[in-house]
Design a protein around this motif. Structure first.
Motif, PDB file in Angstrom:
ATOM      1  N   PHE A  33     -58.667 -33.086   0.517  1.00  0.00           N
ATOM      2  CA  PHE A  33     -58.121 -31.970  -0.254  1.00  0.00           C
ATOM      3  C   PHE A  33     -59.000 -30.754  -0.029  1.00  0.00           C
ATOM      4  O   PHE A  33     -60.169 -30.864   0.327  1.00  0.00           O
ATOM      5  CB  PHE A  33     -58.017 -32.298  -1.753  1.00  0.00           C
ATOM      6  N   SER A  34     -58.388 -29.599  -0.214  1.00  0.00           N
ATOM      7  CA  SER A  34     -59.084 -28.315  -0.107  1.00  0.00           C
ATOM      8  C   SER A  34     -58.670 -27.466  -1.295  1.00  0.00           C
ATOM      9  O   SER A  34     -57.494 -27.428  -1.640  1.00  0.00           O
ATOM     10  CB  SER A  34     -58.691 -27.593   1.179  1.00  0.00           C
ATOM     11  N   VAL A  35     -59.645 -26.791  -1.901  1.00  0.00           N
ATOM     12  CA  VAL A  35     -59.362 -25.922  -3.042  1.00  0.00           C
ATOM     13  C   VAL A  35     -59.718 -24.486  -2.664  1.00  0.00           C
ATOM     14  O   VAL A  35     -60.827 -24.223  -2.195  1.00  0.00           O
ATOM     15  CB  VAL A  35     -60.159 -26.350  -4.293  1.00  0.00           C
ATOM     16  N   PHE A  36     -58.764 -23.601  -2.853  1.00  0.00           N
ATOM     17  CA  PHE A  36     -58.981 -22.165  -2.705  1.00  0.00           C
ATOM     18  C   PHE A  36     -58.976 -21.568  -4.103  1.00  0.00           C
ATOM     19  O   PHE A  36     -57.976 -21.658  -4.813  1.00  0.00           O
ATOM     20  CB  PHE A  36     -57.857 -21.517  -1.895  1.00  0.00           C
ATOM     21  N   LEU A  37     -60.092 -20.976  -4.504  1.00  0.00           N
ATOM     22  CA  LEU A  37     -60.175 -20.294  -5.796  1.00  0.00           C
ATOM     23  C   LEU A  37     -60.252 -18.792  -5.569  1.00  0.00           C
ATOM     24  O   LEU A  37     -60.885 -18.333  -4.612  1.00  0.00           O
ATOM     25  CB  LEU A  37     -61.413 -20.747  -6.576  1.00  0.00           C
ATOM     26  N   PHE A  38     -59.629 -18.065  -6.471  1.00  0.00           N
ATOM     27  CA  PHE A  38     -59.592 -16.605  -6.419  1.00  0.00           C
ATOM     28  C   PHE A  38     -60.032 -16.064  -7.765  1.00  0.00           C
ATOM     29  O   PHE A  38     -59.813 -16.696  -8.804  1.00  0.00           O
ATOM     30  CB  PHE A  38     -58.175 -16.112  -6.113  1.00  0.00           C
ATOM     31  N   ASN A  62     -64.298 -22.750   2.091  1.00  0.00           N
ATOM     32  CA  ASN A  62     -63.594 -22.482   0.832  1.00  0.00           C
ATOM     33  C   ASN A  62     -64.298 -23.167  -0.339  1.00  0.00           C
ATOM     34  O   ASN A  62     -65.280 -23.878  -0.157  1.00  0.00           O
ATOM     35  CB  ASN A  62     -62.132 -22.897   0.938  1.00  0.00           C
ATOM     36  N   ALA A  63     -63.783 -22.947  -1.542  1.00  0.00           N
ATOM     37  CA  ALA A  63     -64.460 -23.381  -2.769  1.00  0.00           C
ATOM     38  C   ALA A  63     -64.901 -24.839  -2.706  1.00  0.00           C
ATOM     39  O   ALA A  63     -66.058 -25.160  -2.975  1.00  0.00           O
ATOM     40  CB  ALA A  63     -63.554 -23.154  -3.978  1.00  0.00           C
ATOM     41  N   VAL A  64     -63.976 -25.741  -2.360  1.00  0.00           N
ATOM     42  CA  VAL A  64     -64.266 -27.166  -2.297  1.00  0.00           C
ATOM     43  C   VAL A  64     -63.373 -27.815  -1.252  1.00  0.00           C
ATOM     44  O   VAL A  64     -62.182 -27.518  -1.175  1.00  0.00           O
ATOM     45  CB  VAL A  64     -64.020 -27.853  -3.665  1.00  0.00           C
ATOM     46  N   CYS A  65     -63.960 -28.695  -0.453  1.00  0.00           N
ATOM     47  CA  CYS A  65     -63.223 -29.583   0.459  1.00  0.00           C
ATOM     48  C   CYS A  65     -63.858 -30.953   0.331  1.00  0.00           C
ATOM     49  O   CYS A  65     -65.075 -31.060   0.388  1.00  0.00           O
ATOM     50  CB  CYS A  65     -63.366 -29.155   1.921  1.00  0.00           C
ATOM     51  N   SER A  66     -63.054 -31.982   0.180  1.00  0.00           N
ATOM     52  CA  SER A  66     -63.614 -33.318   0.110  1.00  0.00           C
ATOM     53  C   SER A  66     -62.499 -34.343   0.253  1.00  0.00           C
ATOM     54  O   SER A  66     -61.419 -34.017   0.758  1.00  0.00           O
ATOM     55  CB  SER A  66     -64.384 -33.514  -1.203  1.00  0.00           C
ATOM     56  N   GLU A  76     -56.964 -35.320  -8.959  1.00  0.00           N
ATOM     57  CA  GLU A  76     -58.145 -35.849  -9.650  1.00  0.00           C
ATOM     58  C   GLU A  76     -59.393 -35.671  -8.800  1.00  0.00           C
ATOM     59  O   GLU A  76     -60.457 -35.299  -9.303  1.00  0.00           O
ATOM     60  CB  GLU A  76     -57.943 -37.338  -9.973  1.00  0.00           C
ATOM     61  N   GLY A  77     -59.273 -35.917  -7.497  1.00  0.00           N
ATOM     62  CA  GLY A  77     -60.412 -35.738  -6.604  1.00  0.00           C
ATOM     63  C   GLY A  77     -60.860 -34.289  -6.531  1.00  0.00           C
ATOM     64  O   GLY A  77     -62.059 -33.990  -6.567  1.00  0.00           O
ATOM     65  N   ALA A  78     -59.886 -33.386  -6.434  1.00  0.00           N
ATOM     66  CA  ALA A  78     -60.213 -31.959  -6.358  1.00  0.00           C
ATOM     67  C   ALA A  78     -60.913 -31.494  -7.629  1.00  0.00           C
ATOM     68  O   ALA A  78     -61.917 -30.771  -7.568  1.00  0.00           O
ATOM     69  CB  ALA A  78     -58.942 -31.153  -6.100  1.00  0.00           C
ATOM     70  N   GLN A  79     -60.416 -31.923  -8.782  1.00  0.00           N
ATOM     71  CA  GLN A  79     -61.045 -31.533 -10.048  1.00  0.00           C
ATOM     72  C   GLN A  79     -62.450 -32.135 -10.167  1.00  0.00           C
ATOM     73  O   GLN A  79     -63.378 -31.470 -10.635  1.00  0.00           O
ATOM     74  CB  GLN A  79     -60.167 -31.951 -11.220  1.00  0.00           C
ATOM     75  N   ARG A  80     -62.614 -33.382  -9.709  1.00  0.00           N
ATOM     76  CA  ARG A  80     -63.937 -34.030  -9.731  1.00  0.00           C
ATOM     77  C   ARG A  80     -64.932 -33.236  -8.879  1.00  0.00           C
ATOM     78  O   ARG A  80     -66.057 -32.957  -9.306  1.00  0.00           O
ATOM     79  CB  ARG A  80     -63.814 -35.472  -9.220  1.00  0.00           C
ATOM     80  N   GLY A  87     -69.899 -27.127 -10.633  1.00  0.00           N
ATOM     81  CA  GLY A  87     -70.181 -27.233 -12.061  1.00  0.00           C
ATOM     82  C   GLY A  87     -69.146 -26.539 -12.921  1.00  0.00           C
ATOM     83  O   GLY A  87     -69.482 -25.989 -13.969  1.00  0.00           O
ATOM     84  N   ILE A  88     -67.878 -26.574 -12.477  1.00  0.00           N
ATOM     85  CA  ILE A  88     -66.828 -25.840 -13.202  1.00  0.00           C
ATOM     86  C   ILE A  88     -65.601 -26.721 -13.420  1.00  0.00           C
ATOM     87  O   ILE A  88     -65.394 -27.725 -12.749  1.00  0.00           O
ATOM     88  CB  ILE A  88     -66.388 -24.562 -12.451  1.00  0.00           C
ATOM     89  N   ASN A  89     -64.790 -26.296 -14.373  1.00  0.00           N
ATOM     90  CA  ASN A  89     -63.430 -26.794 -14.547  1.00  0.00           C
ATOM     91  C   ASN A  89     -62.516 -25.615 -14.283  1.00  0.00           C
ATOM     92  O   ASN A  89     -62.744 -24.524 -14.802  1.00  0.00           O
ATOM     93  CB  ASN A  89     -63.210 -27.320 -15.967  1.00  0.00           C
ATOM     94  N   ALA A  90     -61.510 -25.827 -13.454  1.00  0.00           N
ATOM     95  CA  ALA A  90     -60.565 -24.755 -13.139  1.00  0.00           C
ATOM     96  C   ALA A  90     -59.160 -25.338 -13.121  1.00  0.00           C
ATOM     97  O   ALA A  90     -58.961 -26.487 -12.711  1.00  0.00           O
ATOM     98  CB  ALA A  90     -60.894 -24.125 -11.789  1.00  0.00           C
ATOM     99  N   ASP A  91     -58.214 -24.546 -13.568  1.00  0.00           N
ATOM    100  CA  ASP A  91     -56.813 -24.949 -13.535  1.00  0.00           C
ATOM    101  C   ASP A  91     -56.301 -24.715 -12.118  1.00  0.00           C
ATOM    102  O   ASP A  91     -56.191 -23.568 -11.679  1.00  0.00           O
ATOM    103  CB  ASP A  91     -56.020 -24.122 -14.552  1.00  0.00           C
ATOM    104  N   ILE A  92     -56.026 -25.801 -11.403  1.00  0.00           N
ATOM    105  CA  ILE A  92     -55.575 -25.698 -10.011  1.00  0.00           C
ATOM    106  C   ILE A  92     -54.232 -26.399  -9.864  1.00  0.00           C
ATOM    107  O   ILE A  92     -53.888 -27.287 -10.648  1.00  0.00           O
ATOM    108  CB  ILE A  92     -56.598 -26.292  -9.023  1.00  0.00           C
ATOM    109  N   SER A  93     -53.472 -25.977  -8.857  1.00  0.00           N
ATOM    110  CA  SER A  93     -52.188 -26.622  -8.591  1.00  0.00           C
ATOM    111  C   SER A  93     -52.000 -26.786  -7.091  1.00  0.00           C
ATOM    112  O   SER A  93     -52.480 -25.976  -6.289  1.00  0.00           O
ATOM    113  CB  SER A  93     -51.037 -25.815  -9.201  1.00  0.00           C
TER     114      SER A  93
END
Length: 172
Positions: A33-38, A62-66, A76-80, A87-93
């Motif tokens: 998964f990959s997370v792009f945060l703005f 990018n913000a997170v890849c794993s 669940e993996g992206a949020q983990r 060290g954050i919680n973000a609402d992602i879709s």
């Protein structure tokens, strides 16, 4: 404890588990998964990978890849990993998924069925320095310029995923 990845076929059907570095050496397709945060202005969050990473250290991505763990959903993996790395919680879709293969050097390959998530985040970070050297926000225009001028400063997979993102969202 060895970190395992979930091996899949192109239809996301599970084939088994394999130790992460071995999967990267063999270039086998696995879940990711990959997370792009703005931020609210539309600037993208970049993280610089920690110096101790076994591949692509000190490169911007990018913000997170794993990888999701066995039995864990992509979300669940992206949020983990947002919690573990930034060290954050973000609402992602989830926005889209695709398959790519990238040579990341030293005989290692990222061959991933990658689910891409996006979200807005405009607050503080509590960085895990074993994972992340630093973070910064950058405008899409400046990001394009930096990648064009210094592509070696960015992870191979980020450049691929960013182009796929632009294809899906015509984001300039």
């Amino acid at each position: 404890m060895e970190e395992m990845v979930v091996l899949v076929n192109p239809n996301d059907e599970i084939l088994g588990l394999m130790e992460k570095q071995q999967a990267h050496l063999n270039g086998l397709l696995h879940r990711a998964f990959s997370v792009f945060l703005f931020n609210e202005k539309g600037d993208m969050l970049l993280q610089k990978r920690a110096s101790g990473k076994y591949h692509s250290p000190l490169k911007w991505t990018n913000a997170v890849c794993s990888h999701p763990k066995s039995g864990e959903t992509y979300l669940e993996g992206a949020q983990r990993r947002l919690r573990e790395e930034l060290g954050i919680n973000a609402d992602i879709s989830e926005k889209f998924h695709f398959i790519y293969k990238a040579d990341v050097g030293n005989g290692l390959w990222e061959h991933e069925l990658d689910y891409v998530f996006t979200g807005i985040y405009d607050s503080e970070f509590n960085l895990n320095t074993e994972e992340v050297e630093e973070v910064r926000f950058i405008s899409p225009k400046n990001l394009d310029r930096e990648i064009s001028e210094n592509p070696e400063h960015f992870t191979e997979w980020f450049k691929i995923i960013l182009e796929e993102y632009k294809h899906h969202f015509k984001h300039k």
